[in-house]
Design a protein around this motif. Structure first.
Motif, PDB file in Angstrom:
ATOM      1  N   ILE A 118      52.608  25.092  -6.634  1.00 29.75           N
ATOM      2  CA  ILE A 118      51.154  25.110  -6.749  1.00 29.75           C
ATOM      3  C   ILE A 118      50.700  25.438  -8.170  1.00 29.75           C
ATOM      4  O   ILE A 118      49.626  25.002  -8.599  1.00 29.75           O
ATOM      5  CB  ILE A 118      50.511  26.060  -5.723  1.00 29.75           C
ATOM      6  CG1 ILE A 118      50.965  27.497  -5.910  1.00 29.75           C
ATOM      7  CG2 ILE A 118      50.773  25.596  -4.314  1.00 29.75           C
ATOM      8  CD1 ILE A 118      50.284  28.474  -4.958  1.00 29.75           C
ATOM      9  N   ALA A 119      51.528  26.162  -8.940  1.00 35.84           N
ATOM     10  CA  ALA A 119      51.181  26.419 -10.336  1.00 35.84           C
ATOM     11  C   ALA A 119      51.242  25.134 -11.150  1.00 35.84           C
ATOM     12  O   ALA A 119      50.370  24.863 -11.985  1.00 35.84           O
ATOM     13  CB  ALA A 119      52.111  27.473 -10.926  1.00 35.84           C
ATOM     14  N   ALA A 120      52.285  24.325 -10.919  1.00 34.58           N
ATOM     15  CA  ALA A 120      52.423  23.059 -11.655  1.00 34.58           C
ATOM     16  C   ALA A 120      51.260  22.115 -11.352  1.00 34.58           C
ATOM     17  O   ALA A 120      50.753  21.416 -12.244  1.00 34.58           O
ATOM     18  CB  ALA A 120      53.747  22.393 -11.294  1.00 34.58           C
ATOM     19  N   PHE A 121      50.828  22.081 -10.094  1.00 36.79           N
ATOM     20  CA  PHE A 121      49.663  21.257  -9.751  1.00 36.79           C
ATOM     21  C   PHE A 121      48.384  21.851 -10.327  1.00 36.79           C
ATOM     22  O   PHE A 121      47.565  21.143 -10.927  1.00 36.79           O
ATOM     23  CB  PHE A 121      49.538  21.116  -8.233  1.00 36.79           C
ATOM     24  CG  PHE A 121      48.208  20.582  -7.799  1.00 36.79           C
ATOM     25  CD1 PHE A 121      47.866  19.253  -8.022  1.00 36.79           C
ATOM     26  CD2 PHE A 121      47.269  21.413  -7.197  1.00 36.79           C
ATOM     27  CE1 PHE A 121      46.618  18.760  -7.648  1.00 36.79           C
ATOM     28  CE2 PHE A 121      46.025  20.937  -6.816  1.00 36.79           C
ATOM     29  CZ  PHE A 121      45.693  19.600  -7.044  1.00 36.79           C
ATOM     30  N   SER A 122      48.201  23.140 -10.159  1.00 36.94           N
ATOM     31  CA  SER A 122      46.935  23.777 -10.536  1.00 36.94           C
ATOM     32  C   SER A 122      46.643  23.688 -12.020  1.00 36.94           C
ATOM     33  O   SER A 122      45.496  23.487 -12.421  1.00 36.94           O
ATOM     34  CB  SER A 122      46.935  25.250 -10.093  1.00 36.94           C
ATOM     35  OG  SER A 122      47.022  25.369  -8.697  1.00 36.94           O
ATOM     36  N   LEU A 123      47.666  23.829 -12.856  1.00 38.19           N
ATOM     37  CA  LEU A 123      47.395  23.796 -14.293  1.00 38.19           C
ATOM     38  C   LEU A 123      46.935  22.409 -14.745  1.00 38.19           C
ATOM     39  O   LEU A 123      46.137  22.286 -15.687  1.00 38.19           O
ATOM     40  CB  LEU A 123      48.600  24.289 -15.083  1.00 38.19           C
ATOM     41  CG  LEU A 123      49.894  23.474 -15.110  1.00 38.19           C
ATOM     42  CD1 LEU A 123      49.885  22.414 -16.206  1.00 38.19           C
ATOM     43  CD2 LEU A 123      51.094  24.405 -15.304  1.00 38.19           C
ATOM     44  N   GLN A 124      47.404  21.355 -14.075  1.00 36.04           N
ATOM     45  CA  GLN A 124      46.934  20.003 -14.401  1.00 36.04           C
ATOM     46  C   GLN A 124      45.499  19.791 -13.917  1.00 36.04           C
ATOM     47  O   GLN A 124      44.646  19.299 -14.656  1.00 36.04           O
ATOM     48  CB  GLN A 124      47.842  18.966 -13.741  1.00 36.04           C
ATOM     49  CG  GLN A 124      49.275  18.976 -14.222  1.00 36.04           C
ATOM     50  CD  GLN A 124      50.137  17.998 -13.437  1.00 36.04           C
ATOM     51  OE1 GLN A 124      50.130  16.792 -13.693  1.00 36.04           O
ATOM     52  NE2 GLN A 124      50.871  18.506 -12.454  1.00 36.04           N
ATOM     53  N   TRP A 125      45.230  20.191 -12.679  1.00 40.41           N
ATOM     54  CA  TRP A 125      43.895  20.026 -12.111  1.00 40.41           C
ATOM     55  C   TRP A 125      42.888  20.904 -12.847  1.00 40.41           C
ATOM     56  O   TRP A 125      41.739  20.499 -13.077  1.00 40.41           O
ATOM     57  CB  TRP A 125      43.942  20.347 -10.624  1.00 40.41           C
ATOM     58  CG  TRP A 125      42.690  20.081  -9.839  1.00 40.41           C
ATOM     59  CD1 TRP A 125      42.019  20.969  -9.064  1.00 40.41           C
ATOM     60  CD2 TRP A 125      41.978  18.845  -9.723  1.00 40.41           C
ATOM     61  NE1 TRP A 125      40.935  20.372  -8.478  1.00 40.41           N
ATOM     62  CE2 TRP A 125      40.884  19.061  -8.861  1.00 40.41           C
ATOM     63  CE3 TRP A 125      42.157  17.572 -10.276  1.00 40.41           C
ATOM     64  CZ2 TRP A 125      39.966  18.067  -8.532  1.00 40.41           C
ATOM     65  CZ3 TRP A 125      41.256  16.564  -9.941  1.00 40.41           C
ATOM     66  CH2 TRP A 125      40.168  16.821  -9.089  1.00 40.41           C
ATOM     67  N   ALA A 126      43.319  22.107 -13.248  1.00 34.49           N
ATOM     68  CA  ALA A 126      42.437  23.010 -13.986  1.00 34.49           C
ATOM     69  C   ALA A 126      42.063  22.442 -15.353  1.00 34.49           C
ATOM     70  O   ALA A 126      40.932  22.621 -15.824  1.00 34.49           O
ATOM     71  CB  ALA A 126      43.105  24.378 -14.154  1.00 34.49           C
ATOM     72  N   THR A 127      42.987  21.756 -16.004  1.00 29.88           N
ATOM     73  CA  THR A 127      42.681  21.122 -17.283  1.00 29.88           C
ATOM     74  C   THR A 127      41.505  20.157 -17.138  1.00 29.88           C
ATOM     75  O   THR A 127      40.601  20.114 -17.982  1.00 29.88           O
ATOM     76  CB  THR A 127      43.909  20.370 -17.821  1.00 29.88           C
ATOM     77  OG1 THR A 127      44.988  21.298 -17.998  1.00 29.88           O
ATOM     78  CG2 THR A 127      43.608  19.687 -19.146  1.00 29.88           C
ATOM     79  N   LEU A 128      41.504  19.411 -16.049  1.00 32.12           N
ATOM     80  CA  LEU A 128      40.414  18.469 -15.796  1.00 32.12           C
ATOM     81  C   LEU A 128      39.125  19.188 -15.418  1.00 32.12           C
ATOM     82  O   LEU A 128      38.059  18.917 -15.970  1.00 32.12           O
ATOM     83  CB  LEU A 128      40.813  17.491 -14.688  1.00 32.12           C
ATOM     84  CG  LEU A 128      41.943  16.515 -15.006  1.00 32.12           C
ATOM     85  CD1 LEU A 128      42.398  15.802 -13.741  1.00 32.12           C
ATOM     86  CD2 LEU A 128      41.504  15.510 -16.061  1.00 32.12           C
ATOM     87  N   MET A 129      39.211  20.101 -14.457  1.00 28.15           N
ATOM     88  CA  MET A 129      38.003  20.768 -13.961  1.00 28.15           C
ATOM     89  C   MET A 129      37.339  21.619 -15.044  1.00 28.15           C
ATOM     90  O   MET A 129      36.116  21.577 -15.220  1.00 28.15           O
ATOM     91  CB  MET A 129      38.352  21.655 -12.753  1.00 28.15           C
ATOM     92  CG  MET A 129      38.753  20.888 -11.496  1.00 28.15           C
ATOM     93  SD  MET A 129      37.400  19.861 -10.847  1.00 28.15           S
ATOM     94  CE  MET A 129      37.905  18.245 -11.446  1.00 28.15           C
ATOM     95  N   GLN A 130      38.126  22.376 -15.782  1.00 31.87           N
ATOM     96  CA  GLN A 130      37.548  23.172 -16.870  1.00 31.87           C
ATOM     97  C   GLN A 130      37.043  22.272 -17.993  1.00 31.87           C
ATOM     98  O   GLN A 130      36.033  22.571 -18.630  1.00 31.87           O
ATOM     99  CB  GLN A 130      38.586  24.169 -17.400  1.00 31.87           C
ATOM    100  CG  GLN A 130      38.918  25.258 -16.399  1.00 31.87           C
ATOM    101  CD  GLN A 130      40.025  26.177 -16.882  1.00 31.87           C
ATOM    102  OE1 GLN A 130      41.074  25.727 -17.352  1.00 31.87           O
ATOM    103  NE2 GLN A 130      39.833  27.475 -16.764  1.00 31.87           N
TER     104      GLN A 130
END
Length: 461
Positions: free
Chosen positions: A96-108
């Motif tokens: 979930i960390a590997a997924f979240s850091l990619q999705w967070a880059t987009l959302m932020q």
């Protein structure tokens, strides 16, 4: 049973492939290097007199490394205390960390980093994405052992989005300061996760209570996570503050807060035990509460004395939470908080927010001098006075709690949908549902298979 195995085999791969393909497409369309990362733009800057050593990479990358270690090793190993869930604790943390850091880059990026229709990324956006990921992992601690990997990925997708919204509102709209994320990371992640685990309440979880506990070696592994987090927390709180005195001050305030917190944790752990023995659960968790509580006010003129008082109080509050409050939350409110995130992140996060509000409200030019511009720019230019900055901080805490509670409520009901394959109550906290586990003791696999078949029979009527 065969049908259940087929569903388990297909759900996770399909979810991972779909999410990653969507991420790749969105990155291809929306994301590009920022001016310090792009070869052509940085070359033009060096030609106009900029040195390579002025690139943000040289300031930020050491902090990024420290934060990255906290996310993948610190949080991962901290959750390995469960005797039969170590693979899942570290492995699902990784996923979930590997997924979240990619999705967070987009959302932020949508809220903070878009220029000309593109999200511009550099080392600071990597740090911010890790911060967002940290909040998701805090929530993961609340639901640990009771959720499937598919549920965790779906939770991460929604939580990252809500985190970015809350962060934008708190920092840009309200105008609060939260350098180390006491509010935006810890309070948000804790209360979001607590509401999710309440909605996913399992009335028969006592059927898995033999696995919902630690053994000697599992607690030792969890202590590895604690020590990594403890050592690198000054970098975590100071990673995105301004260069120079503010960053220096944040690291130092966190350093002394953690040290004082550790002493009060040991003292309270022995004091609250009827035989005076230390409880490893307290040491693994409460000793870190000082880092959480020093987050908001870290860059302010909290002083070493103030930092130590904050850490000292955080350790006391956290141990009391583990000893007395957690059993009440589970019994009365039906909140099954596996890792005790309310005690490590929730209450210390609120303490940190309150300390930040009080410290901001008494800020003066006599105390900050010219440094007021870096810490409280609106106070420095006369737009507002210090007392109103304190009000901003309090409003930010209320907004964070509101978004976390409402968001957790909605996401919790989404995760209850049967399609996400939650494990039955009788086999929670069990690695072998999801992993090939070597060296199983004789007879264990047969027992687990019998339990699974019984659950399948119930589901099939």
């Amino acid at each position: 049973m065969a049908q259940a195995s087929t569903n388990m085999r297909l759900k996770l791969p399909i979810t991972c492939f779909i999410l990653e393909i969507i991420l790749i497409i969105l990155f291809g369309v929306l994301v590009q290097y920022n001016h310090e990362t792009d070869a052509k733009e940085w070359y033009n800057e060096t030609q106009s007199g900029h040195s390579n050593y002025e690139n943000d990479f040289y300031y930020r990358y050491p902090s990024f490394q420290d934060v990255h270690v906290m996310i993948f090793i610190g949080f991962g190993f901290l959750m390995t205390f469960l005797q039969r869930y170590g693979f899942s604790s570290v492995g699902f943390n990784f996923l979930i960390a590997a997924f979240s850091l990619q999705w967070a880059t987009l959302m932020q990026g949508f809220f903070h980093g878009m220029h000309g229709g593109k999200i511009h990324i550099g080392v600071e956006s990597m740090i911010n994405a890790d911060f967002c990921t940290g909040s998701v992992l805090i929530s993961f601690g609340a639901v640990l052992g009771k959720t499937s990997p598919v549920q965790l990925l779906i939770m991460a997708m929604f939580e990252v989005t809500l985190f970015a919204v809350n962060e934008f509102v708190v920092l840009s709209v309200v105008g609060a300061k939260d350098a180390g994320g006491s509010m935006t990371i810890h309070t948000f992640g804790a209360y979001f996760g607590l509401v999710v685990t309440r909605i996913l309440y399992r009335p028969n979880l006592d059927k898995s209570k033999d696995r919902n506990s630690s053994v000697y070696h599992s607690d030792l592994f969890a202590m590895i996570g604690t020590l990594y987090l403890w050592m690198f927390w000054p970098s975590f709180n100071s990673a995105v503050t301004a260069h120079g005195d503010a960053q220096h001050r944040t690291a130092m305030n966190t350093y002394y807060s953690l040290a004082a917190c550790t002493l009060s944790t040991y003292a309270m752990s022995a004091l609250t035990a009827h035989d005076g023995k230390l409880d490893m659960v307290h040491i693994q968790n409460a000793a870190l509460a000082g880092g959480v509580a020093a987050g908001t006010a870290g860059e302010m003129m909290l002083t070493p004395f103030g930092s130590m008082v904050v850490g000292f109080l955080a350790g006391i509050i956290s141990v009391l939470g583990f000893k007395y409050l957690s059993p009440i939350l589970e019994k009365k409110l039906k909140i099954q908080d596996t890792c005790g995130v309310h005690n490590l992140h929730g209450m210390p996060g609120i303490l940190g927010a309150i300390v930040g509000a009080v410290t901001a409200s008494v800020a003066t030019v006599e105390i900050y001098g010219g440094g007021m511009e870096a810490v409280f720019p609106d106070v420095a230019d006369g737009t507002i006075d210090a007392s109103f900055q304190g009000v901003r901080q309090a409003i930010a805490l209320a907004v964070t709690l509101g978004i976390a509670l409402l968001g957790g409520l909605i996401v919790g009901f989404i995760l209850k949908l049967p399609v996400f394959g939650a494990p039955p109550d009788t086999v929670c906290f069990e690695d072998s549902i999801y992993w090939e586990v070597p060296g199983e003791e004789p007879g264990h696999e047969d027992q687990l298979t019998a339990v699974r078949m019984e659950e399948c029979d119930k589901l099939n009527g």
